[in-house]
Design an enzyme around this catalytic site. Structure first.
Site, PDB file in Angstrom:
ATOM      1  CG  HIS A 285       2.681 -21.984 -10.507  1.00 10.89           C
ATOM      2  ND1 HIS A 285       3.042 -23.052 -11.292  1.00 10.89           N
ATOM      3  CD2 HIS A 285       3.521 -22.010  -9.443  1.00 10.89           C
ATOM      4  CE1 HIS A 285       4.057 -23.692 -10.717  1.00 10.89           C
ATOM      5  NE2 HIS A 285       4.368 -23.061  -9.592  1.00 10.89           N
TER       6      HIS A 285
ATOM      7  CG  HIS B 134       5.894 -21.521  -4.712  1.00 11.48           C
ATOM      8  ND1 HIS B 134       5.806 -22.861  -4.427  1.00 11.48           N
ATOM      9  CD2 HIS B 134       6.038 -21.439  -6.064  1.00 11.48           C
ATOM     10  CE1 HIS B 134       5.913 -23.562  -5.548  1.00 11.48           C
ATOM     11  NE2 HIS B 134       6.047 -22.724  -6.561  1.00 11.48           N
ATOM     12  CG  LEU B 135       0.948 -17.247  -1.249  1.00 14.03           C
ATOM     13  CD1 LEU B 135      -0.515 -17.071  -0.860  1.00 14.03           C
ATOM     14  CD2 LEU B 135       1.538 -15.908  -1.694  1.00 14.03           C
ATOM     15  NE  ARG B 136       8.847 -19.929  -1.007  1.00 14.06           N
ATOM     16  CZ  ARG B 136       9.082 -20.779  -1.993  1.00 14.06           C
ATOM     17  NH1 ARG B 136       8.494 -21.965  -2.031  1.00 14.06           N
ATOM     18  NH2 ARG B 136       9.918 -20.460  -2.959  1.00 14.06           N
TER      19      ARG B 136
ATOM     20  CG  ASN C 108       6.542 -25.816  -2.589  1.00 16.62           C
ATOM     21  OD1 ASN C 108       5.611 -25.011  -2.569  1.00 16.62           O
ATOM     22  ND2 ASN C 108       7.668 -25.563  -3.233  1.00 16.62           N
TER      23      ASN C 108
ATOM     24  CG  ASP D  16       5.194 -26.235  -8.455  1.00 17.73           C
ATOM     25  OD1 ASP D  16       5.557 -26.657  -9.564  1.00 17.73           O
ATOM     26  OD2 ASP D  16       5.609 -25.179  -7.970  1.00 17.73           O
TER      27      ASP D  16
ATOM     28  CG  HIS E  53       6.632 -24.303 -14.290  1.00 16.38           C
ATOM     29  ND1 HIS E  53       6.846 -25.616 -14.578  1.00 16.38           N
ATOM     30  CD2 HIS E  53       6.597 -24.218 -12.937  1.00 16.38           C
ATOM     31  CE1 HIS E  53       6.952 -26.298 -13.452  1.00 16.38           C
ATOM     32  NE2 HIS E  53       6.797 -25.467 -12.443  1.00 16.38           N
TER      33      HIS E  53
ATOM     34  CG  ASP F  70       7.010 -21.137 -10.303  1.00 17.76           C
ATOM     35  OD1 ASP F  70       6.592 -21.358  -9.145  1.00 17.76           O
ATOM     36  OD2 ASP F  70       7.815 -21.886 -10.878  1.00 17.76           O
TER      37      ASP F  70
ATOM     38  CG  HIS G 138      14.012 -19.181  -2.642  1.00 18.16           C
ATOM     39  ND1 HIS G 138      13.654 -20.269  -1.875  1.00 18.16           N
ATOM     40  CD2 HIS G 138      13.642 -19.487  -3.909  1.00 18.16           C
ATOM     41  CE1 HIS G 138      13.101 -21.196  -2.650  1.00 18.16           C
ATOM     42  NE2 HIS G 138      13.065 -20.744  -3.885  1.00 18.16           N
TER      43      HIS G 138
HETATM   44  O1  DOR Z   1      11.632 -22.165  -9.428  1.00 21.42           O
HETATM   45  C1  DOR Z   1      10.898 -22.835  -8.716  1.00 21.42           C
HETATM   46  N1  DOR Z   1      10.684 -22.528  -7.422  1.00 21.42           N
HETATM   47  N2  DOR Z   1      10.310 -23.899  -9.243  1.00 21.42           N
HETATM   48  C2  DOR Z   1       9.605 -24.742  -8.504  1.00 21.42           C
HETATM   49  O2  DOR Z   1       9.069 -25.645  -9.051  1.00 21.42           O
HETATM   50  C3  DOR Z   1       9.524 -24.585  -7.049  1.00 21.42           C
HETATM   51  C4  DOR Z   1       9.673 -23.187  -6.674  1.00 21.42           C
HETATM   52  C5  DOR Z   1       9.888 -22.996  -5.217  1.00 21.42           C
HETATM   53  O3  DOR Z   1       9.128 -23.556  -4.411  1.00 21.42           O
HETATM   54  O4  DOR Z   1      10.802 -22.247  -4.834  1.00 21.42           O
HETATM   55 ZN    ZN Z   2       7.149 -26.007 -10.497  1.00 13.84          ZN
HETATM   56 ZN    ZN Z   3       6.049 -23.360  -8.545  1.00 12.31          ZN
END
Ligand code: DOR
Ligand code: ZN
Ligand code: ZN
Length: 405
Positions: free
Chosen positions: A57, A59-61, A91, A148, A209, A281, A285
């Site tokens: 899990h 997020h590589l953006r 996402n 997600d 999560h 996770d 950001h």
């Molecule tokens: O904390 C989170 N950040 N939960 C998520 O489900 C999405 C993720 C994000 O993409 O920043």
């Molecule tokens: Zn999530």
């Molecule tokens: Zn996530």
């Protein structure tokens, strides 16, 4: 050839000093002493040599949000953390909800990833929760599906998706926070209704999560009844609770940090096998985004580089769990559930290896992260088990000054 010298491997839960020789992507030899000869030698004294983690899990953006992270910076950070495979959440823009859209992500992975990256396909078009993504077509290209960041709150759509995914032999990984509910209810309501649907459709289902007492009760009961359900927990839900937030956006994520009781239940769920694995996770950001007022700041914290040391320090060093448990939680169980190969520390095993400094405490310094973002609540934590050397498919992808010759 690569020679890892003087490290310890876990044999029946005791650490035994062994030299490890790596050749052509595989572990060629494990022995008490292997001569340096002409090999590329790494000093592994004081370390536990273990399988690289598989983070299901993250997020590589990229594509779409390269100011937060890219495939290159994300996989570098993961490699620094001792992670040798990650599953990337969808996402993104474009969202991998079709084969054509997924192609952008696959291209970036092929170009820049320094460890294995497995993209998730989206469950619904644009993760909007309305029309279904090209599930059938994507099934051959992804290990699992997820929306997600969002909950698929339309139960009809979700059931349709489950049926389709079941037909394709795939799996859904769910961000279960039901719309229209607040607090822990949002999670437990979604987990309950999705568990029912998973049982009804027979779809392999994975809860992302999980963090509340009630969620674990539901999963525990469903597993007992034989449902094809698994779940993951996160280091932040294991080691922090709502008292640690103190208005800091670097401790803001979804699902949020919970009560001390929920935190204790999360740990219990892991220890009794209700929770199958630990994932990060990792959700980078940018600083200006996290500088916004708490209510406006985006959810998410980075997590690749703190996974191993938090789990080692919090669960192994304390005696709550064993080396084998940790390996199961971060590598073996994710591998089995998602069908991802892992680095077994045996002769002939694929050389996906993490080298954790268990003799010395390292102070985690977010300024030194290889991620593009610095949003972490664990800055300045003093931790054992920090990764110092990573081998992925036989190549050194991270080295904290361990090279000798
Ligand atoms: O904390 C989170 N950040 N939960 C998520 O489900 C999405 C993720 C994000 O993409 O920043
Ligand atoms: Zn999530
Ligand atoms: Zn996530």
């Amino acid at each position: 050839m690569i020679l890892l010298k003087g490290g310890k491997i876990a044999e029946n839960n005791t650490l035994v000093a062994k030299d490890i020789l790596i050749d052509c992507g595989r572990i060629a030899r494990i022995a008490p002493f292997i001569p340096a000869d002409g090999n590329e030698v790494y000093d592994c004294r004081g370390t536990w040599i273990t399988s690289g983690a598989i983070d299901v899990h993250a997020h590589l953006r990229e594509p779409g949000y390269e100011h937060k992270e890219t495939i290159l910076t994300g996989t570098r950070s993961a490699a620094k953390g001792g992670i040798t495979a990650v599953m990337a959440m969808p996402n993104l823009t474009p969202c991998p909800d079709s084969v054509a859209n997924l192609a952008y992500e696959l291209k970036a992975i092929q170009k820049d990833a320094i460890i294995k990256v497995y993209p998730y396909g989206a469950v619904t078009k644009g993760e909007k929760g309305e029309g279904l993504a090209e599930i059938k077509e994507l099934a051959a290209l992804v290990k699992a599906f997820s929306d997600d960041g969002r909950c698929v709150s339309n139960v009809k759509i979700l059931e349709e998706a489950m049926k389709l995914v079941k037909e394709c032999g795939g799996m859904i990984a769910s961000h279960s926070e039901a719309e229209g509910y607040s607090g822990t209810r949002a999670e437990s309501v979604a987990v309950e209704r999705e568990t029912e649907l998973a049982i009804k459709t027979g779809c392999a289902y994975h809860f992302c999560h999980l963090s509340t007492k009630k969620s674990f009760e539901t999963v525990r009961a469903a597993k007992k009844a034989g449902a094809d359900i698994t779940c993951e927990v996160m280091p932040h839900h294991l080691f922090l609770d709502e008292e640690d937030v103190k208005g800091d956006t670097n401790a803001k994520m979804a699902p949020p940090l919970r009560s001390a009781e929920d935190r204790a239940e999360t740990l219990d769920a892991l220890l009794d096998g209700t929770a199958d694995m630990i994932a990060t996770d990792h959700a980078p950001h940018a600083p200006d985004e996290k500088a916004m007022p708490f209510l406006l700041a985006p959810n998410g914290i980075i997590g690749f580089e703190t996974l191993m040391p938090l789990v080692y320090t919090g669960l192994i060093k304390t005696g709550l769990a064993t080396y084998k448990d940790m390996q199961n939680w971060v590598t073996v169980n994710p591998s089995n559930r998602f069908g991802i190969p892992y680095g077994k520390i045996i002769e002939g095993g694929m050389a996906d290896i993490a080298v954790l400094d268990i003799d010395n405490a390292h102070r985690y310094d977010k300024q030194k992260t290889l991620s593009k973002s610095k949003n972490t609540p664990f800055d300045r934590s003093l931790l054992y088990g920090t990764n110092v050397l990573t081998v992925a498919e036989g190549k050194v992808v991270y080295d904290n000054n361990r090279r000798m010759t």
